[in-house]
Design an enzyme around this catalytic site. Structure first.
Site, PDB file in Angstrom:
ATOM      1  N   HIS A  32       0.980  -1.353  -0.194  1.00 28.11           N
ATOM      2  CA  HIS A  32      -0.143   0.131   0.083  1.00 28.11           C
ATOM      3  C   HIS A  32       0.888   1.335   0.160  1.00 28.11           C
ATOM      4  O   HIS A  32       1.997   1.355   0.889  1.00 28.11           O
ATOM      5  CB  HIS A  32      -1.085   0.024   1.076  1.00 28.11           C
ATOM      6  N   ASP A  36      -7.408   1.587  -5.125  1.00 21.92           N
ATOM      7  CA  ASP A  36      -8.250   0.952  -3.981  1.00 21.92           C
ATOM      8  C   ASP A  36      -9.708   1.802  -4.154  1.00 21.92           C
ATOM      9  O   ASP A  36      -9.780   2.906  -3.860  1.00 21.92           O
ATOM     10  CB  ASP A  36      -7.569   1.013  -2.647  1.00 21.92           C
ATOM     11  N   GLY A  77      -9.887  -2.238   2.617  1.00 22.41           N
ATOM     12  CA  GLY A  77     -10.672  -1.730   3.667  1.00 22.41           C
ATOM     13  C   GLY A  77     -11.299  -2.887   4.548  1.00 22.41           C
ATOM     14  O   GLY A  77     -10.914  -4.026   4.544  1.00 22.41           O
ATOM     15  N   HIS A 100      -8.969  -7.779  -1.579  1.00 22.47           N
ATOM     16  CA  HIS A 100      -8.395  -8.457  -0.453  1.00 22.47           C
ATOM     17  C   HIS A 100      -9.918  -9.228  -0.115  1.00 22.47           C
ATOM     18  O   HIS A 100     -10.907  -8.731  -0.118  1.00 22.47           O
ATOM     19  CB  HIS A 100      -8.550  -7.296   0.858  1.00 22.47           C
ATOM     20  N   GLU A 133      -9.103 -11.951   5.006  1.00 22.84           N
ATOM     21  CA  GLU A 133      -8.251 -11.257   5.853  1.00 22.84           C
ATOM     22  C   GLU A 133      -8.917 -11.299   7.217  1.00 22.84           C
ATOM     23  O   GLU A 133      -8.409 -11.741   8.395  1.00 22.84           O
ATOM     24  CB  GLU A 133      -7.884  -9.966   5.552  1.00 22.84           C
ATOM     25  N   ASP A 158       2.540  -5.734   2.790  1.00 28.05           N
ATOM     26  CA  ASP A 158       1.338  -4.995   3.068  1.00 28.05           C
ATOM     27  C   ASP A 158       1.303  -3.560   3.248  1.00 28.05           C
ATOM     28  O   ASP A 158       1.467  -2.887   2.472  1.00 28.05           O
ATOM     29  CB  ASP A 158       0.505  -6.035   3.928  1.00 28.05           C
TER      30      ASP A 158
END
Length: 346
Positions: free
Chosen positions: A21, A142, A174, A201, A204, A283
């Site tokens: 990110h 994103d 998010g 994502h 997670e 990450d």
């Protein structure tokens, strides 16, 4: 090998990083600069105390709030010149020759920033990194599940109106609990119809159904994290059969404490043995205090990966990327050449 020997060796091997990110590659020095600018009356000790509070969290939602707080320190798109400097330094430190990086514009747009200006800054700095360091960077915007479907649709439309070759797709990051993957199928379909790659994502912070939804509703080309896949044998079999890569971020998963609390219990080794294409990624380096070389060391020293396994995961990082087939082939060859040369030197 010791960690120093391992890191020295692997730094010389070309690598790709696919789950990184942009706003989380920012250095503490840059955050300190931004914080003093916003709070000029504070002493150095006070600033350090406030910065320390930013990095105190115990779960994924707490981390997201900290992430948004750091974003709140930015004042204009030009601030990203500093962030891209930090990104360049990070990539060089870790021997990364290609990176697909998530950029999260939602909070900035909500604060009134002009997306077109932001894209210009992205573009200028990506070209600068290519020129200065010979490292290829591509962005995934994103669309953000945290702010809901309408925000995701808006982000996509802004991206489509400001296309540049260096932005190659969209990602869904998010809070999984606030924004289930299944709600964003239309956004992902529109993105693909307009020639964009799509990744999400999933798994997670939510059970394995989230990974199924990312595959079957979003048709995500890769899955970010995918940790909860270990709950479902059929899912792991399908991931392997469809060759859908998991971009695994072990230390991040330990920090958020949803499914694993130690590196040794992380299921990434299980995924690898079942034939799932796994990549290793940092990450959010600043927030979790880890870089991708550290994650390779963790895999080698604590998660049962041999040297040859590590080499395969490095190759996976290119194979799972959105590079052209010709670029992938060239990258895989460069890994083999560098591996043999570095072995002979040690």
């Amino acid at each position: 090998m010791t960690k120093i020997e391992f890191s020295k060796f692997l730094r010389k091997i070309p690598k790709a990083e696919l789950h990184l990110h942009l706003e989380a590659v920012i250095s503490k020095e840059t955050i300190r600069r931004f914080y003093l600018r916003k709070n000029p009356g504070l002493t150095g000790e006070q600033v350090e105390g406030e910065i320390s509070k930013l990095f105190t969290y115990s779960d994924l939602n707490g981390f997201i709030q900290s992430y948004l707080s750091v974003q709140g320190l930015y004042e204009s798109p030009a601030d990203f010149d500093h962030v891209f400097d930090d990104l360049r330094d990070y990539l060089l430190r870790n021997g990364i020759t290609y990176a697909e990086v998530f950029a999260a514009p939602s909070a900035f747009i909500k604060n009134g920033w002009n997306f077109s200006e932001l894209v210009k800054v992205y573009h200028r700095n990506i070209l600068r990194i290519q020129s200065e360091a010979n490292i290829k960077v591509r962005l995934l915007v994103d669309v953000s599940r945290t702010f809901g479907f309408e925000n995701a649709e808006k982000n996509l439309q802004l991206l489509l109106a400001n296309r540049i070759p260096e932005i190659i797709g969209i990602g869904l990051g998010g809070s999984e609990q606030k924004g289930p993957a299944r709600l964003f199928g239309d956004v992902f379909d529109k993105a693909r119809k307009n020639g964009l790659f799509t990744v999400a994502h999933a798994g997670e912070d939510v059970d394995a159904q989230s990974v199924w939804d990312a595959m079957d509703i979003l048709h995500s080309a890769r899955i970010g994290h995918g940790v909860s896949s270990f709950q479902d044998e059929k899912l792991m079999k399908v991931l392997a059969e469809r060759k859908i890569p998991l971009d695994v971020c072990p230390t991040s998963n330990v920090f958020t404490k949803k499914y694993v609390r130690t590196l040794s219990e992380h299921p990434v080794r299980m995924f690898f043995e079942k034939g799932i294409v796994v990549t290793l990624n940092s990450d959010d380096p600043l927030f979790f205090g880890v870089e991708v070389l550290d994650e390779y060391w963790n895999a080698y020293s604590q998660m049962g990966f041999s040297e040859e396994d590590i080499k395969q995961v490095v190759k996976n990082s290119f194979m799972a990327s959105f590079l052209s087939e010709e670029e992938k082939a060239a990258s895989l060859k460069s890994v083999d050449v560098a591996w043999e040369k570095t072995k002979q030197e040690t």
